[in-house]
Scaffold this active site. Structure first.
Site, short mmCIF file in Angstrom:
data_model
loop_
_atom_site.label_atom_id
_atom_site.label_comp_id
_atom_site.label_asym_id
_atom_site.label_seq_id
_atom_site.Cartn_x
_atom_site.Cartn_y
_atom_site.Cartn_z
N ARG A 91 -11.89 -14.00 2.24
CA ARG A 91 -10.86 -13.30 1.46
C ARG A 91 -9.47 -13.71 1.91
O ARG A 91 -8.54 -13.81 1.11
CB ARG A 91 -11.04 -11.79 1.58
N ASP A 151 -4.91 2.76 -8.60
CA ASP A 151 -5.49 3.60 -7.56
C ASP A 151 -5.16 5.07 -7.81
O ASP A 151 -6.00 5.96 -7.61
CB ASP A 151 -4.97 3.20 -6.18
N ARG A 154 -7.36 6.37 -10.49
CA ARG A 154 -8.69 6.65 -9.93
C ARG A 154 -8.69 7.98 -9.19
O ARG A 154 -9.61 8.79 -9.32
CB ARG A 154 -9.11 5.53 -8.99
N HIS A 178 -1.94 -1.58 -1.76
CA HIS A 178 -3.06 -1.56 -2.71
C HIS A 178 -4.24 -2.20 -1.98
O HIS A 178 -4.46 -3.40 -2.04
CB HIS A 178 -2.70 -2.35 -3.97
#
Length: 318
Positions: A91, A151, A154, A178
């Protein structure tokens, strides 16, 4: 009103970019949607598919090209382009490749549309936004990231499900990175005007105690991973969230959104990073951040999140 003749340029014709384009058309946000991608065959196919549905949406034109000039005269540019993950690539390596892509791809777009407002949606969005500001020289108000807008959506959904109220009556924000170090701002959250920390459960509903809040926070952080495991990418909700930001820009709404912008005044104990705080978004871009009430734990969490982002920036030589 600006949306009547507005032009939205979307850079990247992947799952996120095309979901944003689709949401723009469905909501009638702009008269022109320009989709840009280096893959000419892919962008041509996506444009054709969208054009075939124009009968069923408010009047609009859909264009596409690999040439940055397709973005000329755009009112808003939404940047979703990112490096594709290769087998065995970490990543961290992926983030480095995305930053390099931003370095090369974004300046020609800014040359084509110097007066547009830029919304960065590519992950890791906070570091990419910081890098984009460096690469383009644009002011922090004109270029900012989607941050924790998704977010926060959510979080509000999970709170509404837990408490048995409509999601529209939940006002709560995720702030900071984030990513894994993001934090819910419980102290300032409300449900129907009632402070969340004073919430009395409705009949038959569970308590919203510290343990429940911790579970909800973990669900917010982990939800993207679950979606990616199941379908490969998150796209619908971020598409809607990005268009909500675009609407706030085009309609000069002065809407409070937790977008990621440059912190340059030591608000959370560390300056010179991009992270999310409740911010007034209007026609000029990301404006004033609200002086929200923070608990000691929330302030410490924001500081830790900022320090994490600063370390990432240094690692990428920013």
């Amino acid at each position: 009103m600006e949306p009547v003749g507005a032009k939205i340029a979307i850079v990247g014709a992947g799952a996120v970019g095309t979901s944003i384009a689709y949401a723009v058309l469905i909501r009638g946000v702009a008269r022109t949607v320009a989709l840009m991608d280096v893959n000419e065959r892919k962008v041509a196919a996506e444009v054709l598919d969208l054009q075939h549905g124009l009968e069923y949406v408010p009047r609009a034109t859909v264009l596409g090209s690999a040439d940055p000039q397709i973005c000329a005269d755009a009112d808003v540019v939404v940047f979703t382009a990112g490096a594709k993950q290769k087998p065995g690539q970490s990543r961290l390596e992926l983030a480095e490749a995305t930053i390099e892509l931003t370095r090369t791809a974004l300046p020609p777009i800014v040359d084509a549309a110097p007066h547009a407002r830029y919304v960065m949606v590519t992950n890791p969005v906070d570091v990419v936004t910081y890098a984009a500001l460096r690469f383009t020289g644009l002011p922090r108000r004109q270029l900012f990231g989607s941050g924790t807008v998704l977010d926060s959506s959510r979080l509000r959904f999970l709170l509404s499900e837990h408490c048995g109220v409509a999601v529209q009556n939940v006002h709560a924000y995720i702030a900071g990175e984030h990513g894994d170090t993001e934090i819910p701002l419980w102290t300032s959250a409300t449900i129907g005007g009632v402070p969340l920390l004073d919430w009395t459960p409705l009949p038959g509903r569970p308590a919203l105690d510290a343990a429940a809040r911790d579970r909800i926070r973990d669900d917010v952080v982990g939800s993207a991973y679950r979606i990616i495991e199941g379908k490969g990418a998150t796209n619908y909700a971020i598409g809607l969230a990005a268009v909500r930001i675009v609407e706030a820009l085009l309609d000069d709404e002065h809407r409070v959104l937790p977008v990621s912008s440059l912190i340059d005044d030591d608000e959370v104990g560390l300056s010179d990073v991009c992270l999310s705080l409740p911010t007034v978004v209007d026609a000029a871009g990301a404006g004033r951040r609200l002086p929200i009430t923070l608990s000691d734990d929330e302030r410490a969490g924001l500081r830790a999140s900022a320090q994490t982002l600063a370390r990432m920036q240094r690692r990428f030589g920013l």
